[in-house]
Structure formats: C-alpha cells, structure tokens
Design a protein around this motif. Structure first.
Motif, mmCIF file in Angstrom:
data_model
loop_
_atom_site.group_PDB
_atom_site.id
_atom_site.type_symbol
_atom_site.label_atom_id
_atom_site.label_comp_id
_atom_site.label_asym_id
_atom_site.label_seq_id
_atom_site.Cartn_x
_atom_site.Cartn_y
_atom_site.Cartn_z
ATOM 1 N N ARG A 111 0.826 -1.213 0.000
ATOM 2 C CA ARG A 111 0.000 0.000 0.000
ATOM 3 C C ARG A 111 0.858 1.260 0.000
ATOM 4 N N TYR A 238 -10.560 3.170 -2.193
ATOM 5 C CA TYR A 238 -9.878 4.008 -3.180
ATOM 6 C C TYR A 238 -10.895 4.707 -4.075
ATOM 7 N N ASP A 260 -2.922 6.789 -4.001
ATOM 8 C CA ASP A 260 -2.455 5.415 -4.200
ATOM 9 C C ASP A 260 -0.966 5.443 -4.465
ATOM 10 N N HIS A 281 -0.271 1.075 -10.614
ATOM 11 C CA HIS A 281 -0.740 0.560 -9.334
ATOM 12 C C HIS A 281 -0.470 -0.938 -9.287
ATOM 13 N N TYR A 285 -4.968 -2.656 -5.468
ATOM 14 C CA TYR A 285 -4.777 -1.321 -4.920
ATOM 15 C C TYR A 285 -5.108 -0.278 -5.991
ATOM 16 N N GLY A 286 -5.573 0.880 -5.534
ATOM 17 C CA GLY A 286 -5.674 2.041 -6.409
ATOM 18 C C GLY A 286 -6.828 2.073 -7.373
ATOM 19 N N ARG A 292 -9.040 0.540 0.983
ATOM 20 C CA ARG A 292 -7.845 1.348 1.266
ATOM 21 C C ARG A 292 -7.502 1.326 2.753
#
Length: 322
Positions: A111, A238, A260, A281, A285-286, A292
């Motif tokens: 992260r 996110y 991110d 990313h 994630y993102g 998140r």
C-alpha cells in the motif's frame, strides 16, 4: 466500540465518586488550592498505518514529542479538575511499519502510504486520587496513584510526504483539502470531507510524587478516543484517479498521486491505471471501490509523559482580636 464502552464505564465510576455537598462543606475553601505545570510527553497513534490491524499495535520508532501546559484545581480530598493544552505530532509509514519479507505485513508494505499529523488539543479532565488528603496541601501524600477522564477538542491536519517525480514536487502535502478518497469530487457519491476540528475522550492513569512543599512530579499515560477515522487520512476505499484528476490543476494531480502509492512501493507487478491516468498501481490497490483502510474503527492517539507542577501557595488569615 468495546474500548469506548470501557471509557464510558470509567467515566461513570469517577463521577460516582465526586464528593457530596456534606463532604464539600467539611473540605473548606482554605484547604483548596491550584497548581500550574508543564508537560513533556511522547505521542503515538493507533490507526490504519500501523504494523498490524489491531488496537494494541503501534510502531515504537514512530513515537514523536509532545509538550503541554496545565492548570489544576484541588476541590475535594480525592477530586480535582484540570485544564490542559497540548501540542504534538503523530506519524506513520507503511514501508517502515511493514516489510516485504514478512508475509502477514506484505499488504501494508504494498500500500505504501505515509502521513504525519500535528495535533493541538484543549482538554478538561476530572482527576480522582486513590489516596485522599483532608488537610492542607503541605500534608498531601508523598505518592498518589490517580485516574482521569474528560473531554477534549483538538485540531489536526494530516500531511503526506512525496519524494518527487511523477511531475509532482518534493515535499509535504496537506491531505484533507485533496480528498484522497474522493471526498472533494462532486456527484460521485463520495462522503463529505472530514473536519480538521474534532472531539475526543481522554482517559488514563498516572501517579504523582511529592518533590517538596510546593512541587510535584507526575507520570501518566492517557488514551484519546476520537470520533474520526482520518487522523492518518486513510479510512475506506480508493477513489478513481480519473475522478480525482478532474478537480484540475496541482490539486487534482496531487490527489491522484497521493491517493495510491502502491505503484511506487518497489514491489513487482505494477500495472497501468484502468481509469486511463498515467499512474501505475499494484493489483488490489488504487482502483475505485477497492479497500484502502478499515472503516469500522476510529483512530486513537496516546500521550505518555512527565508533568512537573507548582502549587500556588494558599494565603490563610489568622483570627482577629479586638
């Protein structure tokens, strides 16, 4: 929630021990006194950017200084009221709290978020001493354990450090105005921006040592139960980087990049952003809607340290003879 219930129970217990009117009359005004003091403390926090997703998890190396001043008024043999002003800093960094070599912490390492937050607190607390003193301040016990509970108003302002690159200058960026989880993007169903001024419930324990006739030295630890999950600017999901960029200018660019950081973690497997922005990313994630932070628990901060207090002498009048 369990911790808040525990604090509430503690508050009820302390309030139940407040002296009655009869006891107040016995503890005359001549025996009441005030003290002023300075505090030198250490400050930590519990939240989303700690080694583990657990209330007891903190990173010792993230400890930062805290200073304060106080005014205390002794009202009854066991009971005092106190006002405090504190200033301190909390901080967290996924890359320092976790490691790519520790399997259970890999998600936090990937992260790759970081923050620091300067907190200014104004609080009022009730203090209950284990040992009472019905005499003058000069006869107070040499050693006194105590507990306290109260209410605090604090101002916070989380910032993240960016080391340059991606067409964004190096430095610290204020995160609340950016809305890194989409709070500032209109018409997309995002939550309202969080407030910089918040309420907290301080509660804790300590012990006080009598240095001499007018000076005391105390050590105490106090937890602050807050009602925000954004001390670290991390809470829910996110946002789309394309939505964040739509705010335009440096604000939109900073929001997209700082929302991110997984693509900058150095962990292999980075890929292009699906919303069409030029930022990479890691899988998981993102992307809008992916987790998140932990939205179920609010953040806490803790203040631990030494209190040096000076008792303001009480003037007494002798009997008048005619």
């Amino acid at each position: 929630m369990k911790n808040f219930v525990a604090l509430f129970i503690l508050g009820v217990i302390l309030l139940s021990l407040v002296p009655t009117d009869a006891e107040a009359q016995r503890f005359t005004k001549r025996r009441r006194y005030a003290s002023i003091g300075v505090n030198l403390n250490a400050m930590n926090y519990f939240g989303d950017i700690v080694p583990e997703a657990d209330f007891t998890s903190l990173r010792v190396k993230s400890t930062r200084p805290n200073i304060g001043i106080e005014y205390t008024y002794r009202m009854y043999p066991r009971f005092s009221v106190r006002g405090n002003m504190f200033w301190g800093r909390i901080t967290g960094d996924d890359r320092k709290s976790a490691s790519q070599n520790e399997e259970e912490n890999i998600p936090r390492y990937k992260r790759n978020l970081n923050f620091r937050n300067d907190i200014k607190e104004l609080s009022g607390t009730m203090i209950f001493d284990l040992y009472e003193n019905r005499g003058a301040y000069t006869r107070r016990p040499d050693f006194t354990p105590y507990a306290f509970v109260g209410v605090a108003l604090f101002h916070h302002n989380p910032k993240a450090y960016h080391d340059g690159g991606q067409d964004l200058a190096e430095g610290y960026y204020e995160l609340q105005p950016l809305g890194t989880e989409g709070q500032q993007v209109g018409g997309n169903g995002y939550a309202s921006p969080y407030k910089k001024i918040q309420i907290a419930i301080p509660a804790g324990i300590g012990f006080r040592y009598k240095l001499d006739r007018l000076w005391d030295l105390s050590f105490e630890i106090g937890w602050r139960k807050t009602f925000t999950d954004y001390l670290d600017d991390v809470s829910g999901q996110y946002a789309s980087k394309a939505d964040l960029l739509s705010m335009g200018g440096e604000k939109g660019k900073a929001a997209a990049i700082l929302s991110d950081r997984s693509g900058q973690s150095g962990f292999p497997g980075a890929m292009a952003d699906p919303s069409g922005t030029p930022y990479s990313h890691l899988p998981g994630y993102g992307v809008k809607g992916e987790q998140r932070g932990d939205v179920t628990d609010d953040d806490w901060y803790i203040i631990t340290g030494l209190h040096l207090t000076y008792i303001m002498p009480v003037r007494t009048r002798g009997p008048k003879f005619r």
